[in-house]
Design a protein around this motif. Structure first.
Motif, short mmCIF file in Angstrom:
data_model
loop_
_atom_site.label_atom_id
_atom_site.label_comp_id
_atom_site.label_asym_id
_atom_site.label_seq_id
_atom_site.Cartn_x
_atom_site.Cartn_y
_atom_site.Cartn_z
N LEU A 123 -7.12 6.51 -15.19
CA LEU A 123 -5.81 7.07 -15.63
C LEU A 123 -5.33 7.99 -14.74
N GLU A 124 -5.86 8.50 -13.76
CA GLU A 124 -5.19 9.18 -12.90
C GLU A 124 -4.09 8.30 -12.26
N THR A 125 -4.28 7.25 -11.97
CA THR A 125 -3.32 6.43 -11.62
C THR A 125 -2.22 6.32 -12.60
N LEU A 126 -2.65 5.54 -13.66
CA LEU A 126 -1.72 5.03 -14.84
C LEU A 126 -1.01 5.96 -15.38
N SER A 345 -4.21 14.25 -7.01
CA SER A 345 -4.02 12.85 -7.67
C SER A 345 -2.84 13.15 -8.55
N VAL A 346 -2.86 14.11 -9.36
CA VAL A 346 -1.59 14.22 -10.27
C VAL A 346 -0.47 14.30 -9.47
N ARG A 347 -0.33 15.16 -8.45
CA ARG A 347 0.59 15.49 -7.63
C ARG A 347 1.21 14.20 -7.08
N ILE A 427 -7.06 7.46 -5.62
CA ILE A 427 -6.92 7.48 -7.13
C ILE A 427 -5.67 7.34 -7.62
N GLY A 428 -4.66 8.56 -6.99
CA GLY A 428 -3.46 8.62 -7.51
C GLY A 428 -2.50 7.50 -6.99
N ALA A 429 -2.97 7.16 -5.85
CA ALA A 429 -1.97 5.97 -5.18
C ALA A 429 -2.52 4.37 -5.53
N GLY A 430 -3.48 4.31 -6.11
CA GLY A 430 -3.93 3.21 -6.63
C GLY A 430 -4.69 2.26 -5.71
N TRP A 431 -5.28 2.77 -4.75
CA TRP A 431 -5.83 2.08 -3.61
C TRP A 431 -7.43 1.98 -3.91
N GLN A 432 -7.85 1.93 -5.15
CA GLN A 432 -9.42 2.20 -5.28
C GLN A 432 -10.16 0.84 -4.81
N GLY A 433 -9.61 -0.34 -4.79
CA GLY A 433 -10.40 -1.29 -4.05
C GLY A 433 -10.70 -1.28 -2.84
N VAL A 434 -9.67 -0.85 -2.10
CA VAL A 434 -9.77 -0.98 -0.80
C VAL A 434 -10.84 0.14 -0.31
N VAL A 435 -10.85 1.42 -0.97
CA VAL A 435 -11.63 2.51 -0.52
C VAL A 435 -13.16 1.86 -0.62
N THR A 487 0.08 5.08 6.40
CA THR A 487 0.64 4.77 5.07
C THR A 487 2.12 4.82 5.17
N ASN A 488 2.88 3.68 4.52
CA ASN A 488 4.22 3.85 4.53
C ASN A 488 4.53 4.16 2.98
N TRP A 489 4.85 5.45 2.75
CA TRP A 489 4.90 6.14 1.38
C TRP A 489 6.28 5.65 0.70
N ASN A 490 7.04 5.09 1.44
CA ASN A 490 8.06 4.74 0.44
C ASN A 490 7.72 3.26 -0.18
N ASN A 491 6.80 2.63 0.51
CA ASN A 491 6.26 1.36 -0.15
C ASN A 491 5.31 1.65 -1.11
N GLU A 492 4.73 2.80 -1.09
CA GLU A 492 3.83 3.25 -2.28
C GLU A 492 4.68 3.67 -3.47
N VAL A 493 5.80 4.18 -3.42
CA VAL A 493 6.81 4.12 -4.44
C VAL A 493 6.89 3.04 -5.25
N SER A 494 7.33 1.69 -4.27
CA SER A 494 7.60 0.51 -4.94
C SER A 494 6.38 -0.09 -5.70
N LYS A 495 5.09 0.33 -5.10
CA LYS A 495 4.02 -0.50 -5.69
C LYS A 495 3.59 0.30 -7.28
N SER A 496 4.10 1.54 -7.12
CA SER A 496 3.73 2.44 -8.28
C SER A 496 4.45 1.69 -9.42
N CYS A 497 5.79 1.35 -9.33
CA CYS A 497 6.42 0.78 -10.55
C CYS A 497 5.46 -0.39 -10.92
N LYS A 498 5.08 -1.19 -10.14
CA LYS A 498 4.25 -2.26 -10.48
C LYS A 498 3.17 -2.00 -11.19
N VAL A 499 2.36 -0.91 -10.87
CA VAL A 499 1.32 -0.51 -11.77
C VAL A 499 1.37 -0.13 -13.21
N ILE A 500 2.75 0.50 -13.17
CA ILE A 500 3.13 0.85 -14.58
C ILE A 500 3.47 -0.21 -15.46
#
Length: 500
Positions: A123-126, A345-347, A427-435, A487-500
């Motif tokens: 839920l911290e990601t979602l 994670s929230v931030r 947790i906040g960026a959605g990398w759980q599987g890799v870690v 990490t390319n944080w701009n790419n993480e922004v694009s990925k966050s849209c897919k998570v939601i």
């Protein structure tokens, strides 16, 4: 003569000036390179170009982070101290009572706590990214889905508690400790279902920065827990039964209080009542929950190994008691880092959901510096009081002497484990599987085998196991740090849209 001396003097000054320009150029290049890592956001927020800009952003993010981190840390410590206070009273009942509580709490309890907290951490990601993207109405749906999954998980773990004595005998634990732990574990089954409700509601509230209510509830429960633990365990002589009754009641009071706050209408659009949508898309939610659980469990179960192997050494009751005291203290410090991790994670999830990659970067930088400094302070306090603090946990001199001898290793673990949970911004960026894969390699392929070699091949005992595990933690921390740096944080922004 005067003209002859001027030329060497001018040449010397020119050489010094050239060196100064060269040094200045290197400093400028290094400074520019450092600030270049904090790139401008894609939404026209200006870049950081100098020290003044950096410290302005740092201070601004420091306030935002600690507005969440302060109450989150306090809440984590209060909730962790529920078990710590109970262990403290068990130490004044008997050695076997403390050993039984320690094995239940740090082996069985940690097993279920880690799995269910990890699943709830999805839920911290979602919720975090949904809140940042202003999809507020999805928060309540996500929370209900998580509660459904966690209650099903609690039903499965219930059988582990029921057959705890047989499981502990099977892995070679002391029969006396296994029997006492088995009886205590059955009494602790209600705690499982309290976890199933607490974790989803907590992450739901954290994503909205509603931390203060959680802090107040946890503080009140801790005071009541301490009072009733003393009354039932020592004054009325209920022993381990009293410990189970008070501990179960405390967790259930937290769960009911938080849920009543949610349904009272204080969360606006985030809670619009129970919905059948909570049962939709459950498989996708389960996959993210399992990845979160695996990532967190591999970290938390790592230290469970210390308690298990302590039971195989000579005089297992003393070894288990000493290690459980060290793990209790380490847990207090880690709870500070976990609270900081909840805030970061929230931030990060909020800022990624809102499309602010640079703010996510700076939040992480602030959190890492804060975690390191806190861990260093805790370590120094323990080193300076190594001959005094063990008596707070046990009256047994052998236990106290062993805890004192293990304090240097405990101090090292405190420092590393104050940084590592903060770096798990996965947790906040959605990398759980890799870690999770990183944790398997560093902890279970490197750390534990190295510890066993040191313990049994080089006769270092529990210190050898601990040194091996510290090595795994250090390597894991370095790997995650490198991942974040690249990490390319701009790419993480694009990925966050897919998570939601």
């Amino acid at each position: 003569m005067e003209k002859g001396n001027k030329q060497p003097l001018l040449s010397s000054l020119e050489r010094d000036e050239d060196k100064l320009h060269s040094l200045s150029g290197r400093v400028t290049t290094t400074t520019t390179s450092f600030f270049a890592t904090f790139k401008a956001d894609s939404n026209d927020i200006p870049p950081i170009t100098g020290v003044r800009d950096f410290f302005r952003e740092f201070y601004s993010e420091f306030k935002k982070l600690w507005y969440l981190a302060g109450p989150a840390i306090f809440t984590s410590i209060c909730q962790y101290l529920l078990g710590g206070i109970t262990q403290l009273f068990c130490g004044h009942i008997s050695t076997i009572a403390q050993a039984a509580f320690s094995v239940e709490d740090y082996v069985l309890g940690l097993f279920s706590y880690g799995a269910m907290l990890g699943m709830g951490s999805a839920l911290e990601t979602l919720c975090g990214q949904a809140y940042g993207a202003r999809h507020i109405d999805m928060l309540g749906i996500y929370m209900q889905r998580s509660m459904v999954i966690l209650h099903m998980t609690a039903l499965i773990f219930m059988f582990v508690y029921i057959f705890a004595e047989q499981i502990l005998n099977l892995i070679g634990q002391s029969p006396e400790i296994s029997k006492a732990t088995g009886k205590f574990s059955i009494w602790m089954i209600p705690q499982l279902f309290a976890f199933a409700g607490i974790f989803p509601v907590s992450k739901f509230l954290q994503a909205q920065s509603k931390i203060m209510v959680m802090m107040v509830i946890s503080a009140v429960v801790l005071v009541l827990h301490t009072l009733f633990s003393w009354l039932l365990m020592l004054k009325l002589g209920w022993g381990l039964v009293g410990a189970a009754v008070v501990l179960n009641a405390s967790w259930w009071v937290i769960e009911i209080s938080q849920f009543l706050y949610v349904v009272s209408g204080t969360c606006g659009r985030a809670w619009s009542g129970f919905s059948w949508r909570a049962f939709q898309n459950l498989w996708g939610f389960v996959r993210l929950s399992l990845a979160s659980a695996l990532m967190l469990c591999l970290e938390m179960w790592y230290f469970m190994v210390l308690i298990i192997f302590a039971g195989y050494l000579e005089n297992p009751k003393v070894s288990v008691d000493a290690m459980s005291i060290c793990m209790n203290i380490l847990g207090w410090a880690v709870m500070v880092a976990v609270g900081l991790n909840a805030a970061i994670s929230v931030r990060v999830s909020n800022e990624l959901g809102a499309g602010h990659p640079r703010s996510a970067q700076i939040s992480l930088f602030v959190a890492v510096i804060s975690g390191f400094l806190m861990g260093l302070v805790f370590s120094l306090i323990l080193i300076f009081t190594r001959d005094q603090y063990p008596s707070l946990f046990s009256k047994d001199k052998q236990v106290g002497d062993l805890v004192s001898a293990l304090t240097p290793l405990l101090a090292i673990s405190l420092t590393t484990d104050s940084i590592q949970p903060v770096l798990s911004v996965a947790i906040g960026a959605g990398w759980q599987g890799v870690v999770a894969y990183v944790n398997i390699a560093c902890y279970y392929i490197l750390g534990i085998p190295l510890g066993l070699i040191l313990a049994y091949k080089f006769d270092m005992g529990i210190k050898g196991i601990w040194w091996g595990m510290i090595s795994g933690t250090v390597v894991q921390t370095c790997v995650i740090f490198w991942m974040i740096y690249k990490t390319n944080w701009n790419n993480e922004v694009s990925k966050s849209c897919k998570v939601i």
